[in-house]
Design an enzyme around this catalytic site. Sequence first.
Site, short mmCIF file in Angstrom:
data_model
loop_
_atom_site.label_atom_id
_atom_site.label_comp_id
_atom_site.label_asym_id
_atom_site.label_seq_id
_atom_site.Cartn_x
_atom_site.Cartn_y
_atom_site.Cartn_z
N HIS A 25 0.84 -1.21 0.00
CA HIS A 25 0.00 0.00 0.00
C HIS A 25 0.87 1.27 0.00
O HIS A 25 0.89 2.00 -0.96
CB HIS A 25 -1.02 0.03 1.14
N ASP A 44 -4.76 -8.16 -3.70
CA ASP A 44 -5.10 -7.96 -2.28
C ASP A 44 -6.45 -8.54 -1.89
O ASP A 44 -6.60 -9.72 -1.66
CB ASP A 44 -5.00 -6.46 -1.96
ZN LIG Z 1 -3.36 -6.91 2.57
#
Ligand SMILES: [Zn+2]
Length: 449
Positions: free
Chosen positions: A271, A322
């Site tokens: 991220h 993800d």
């Molecule tokens: Zn994750």
Amino acid sequence: MPVIRYWAEYAWLGTEAGASKGVLIETEGDRFATVTGGLGTPPTDAVRLPGLSLPGLANAHSHAFHRALRGRTHAGKGTFWTWREAMYSLAARLTPGSYRDLAAATFAEMALAGITCVGEFHYLHHGPDGQPYDDPNEMSAALVDAAASAGIRITLLDTCYLASGVDGAPLTGVQRRFGDADASAWAARVGKFRPDVAHASVGATVHSVRAVPAAQIPDVVAWATQREAQLHLHLSEQRSENVACLAHHHRSPTELLADAGALGPRTTAVHATHLSDSDRALLGDSDTGVCFCPTTERDLADGIGPARALVDGGSPLSLGSDGHAVIDLLEEARAVELDERLRDEHRGHFAASELLQAATAAGHAALGWPDAGVIAPGARADLVTVRLDTVRTAGFDPGEVAAAVVFAAVAADVSHVVVDGRPVVRDGHHLLVDDVPRALSVSIAAAWA
Ligand SMILES: [Zn+2]
């Protein structure tokens, strides 16, 4: 070793120049043997690959069980934290058997999308109430087995998850399934998991600065360093993580991880959304990689990370699906560029070749497979062919084939996939899993039951 000859109408050979036309590719066993361009006519004994052939795509960040949240958790108000409640209610139900089937179907979907290797960020370790299974790595074994049945490689990134907040508060409820007593208990358990199979390797993760007390992060780092294993971690996905970390530790999450020795060339920060300039410098100066997951980050209203600035600062960029709102690495790749456009109202931040590099070689390197992700003699023989004659891709400019695929193609346009020299997908059909949509619907229903 068996030699297979392929003739690719176009192939992206990792260069900035774009795609090469008429490429003869020979595989021998699990490796590429020869790669020869400029063959306008396919040899009669070669398997024809019409379209653009790419190296294998690497999905550098996955939580396989989140696939069961797709189509159920996207509407309505809330934030990451309200979504997490739905995720926890699913996590509470899974067993080694139901997780194996769900992961096998999810990994088969990945194979159909051209993903030849997955980085599975795995934290659902133990039984209900946190009781270890008889084999405390049974869930890990289920995931490695699931990848085998789908025909793809896996880096099992075993997650250290010890606390429910930056203050070190104990795990409660379903989180107890994720935990170990402390970092040394985590290391002892993971150290016993040594799958003796060619398609799997094991790495480590610090779940986040929320979930591993600062004093214990060096133990996880030491385990990974000793084994020269990859180390992944969630970093600053949410502003509230930064706020809590600053309040408790008087440092940003990136600064805390740097102080704990967790940054470096074998580390990937997932991220990396809400970073200060000095956070970015700490990541870039230490050659720490970053993994962006744009389809998840937009689904969860996380924000837009500074992709261009991170890459310019020295952090290699990889991509992950993800939470699997979609499984489509081409969509992840173009979203990195398109999100930058939305932010600064200009086009052209990333070249198509840079986005393909993130989806292929950089992703494999982040997962500890540096010999994959490129079509070249000696590399692992992963091939992904994208059709250029579908409703999305027809009409492309032959001078811009790679960009046409990055910006217009989707996972459903992938026709052929070879993993380690073995054909896994042909003409859009998985060769090992007969009916992937059915495998998904059956396993997802069982997971929620
Ligand atoms: Zn994750």
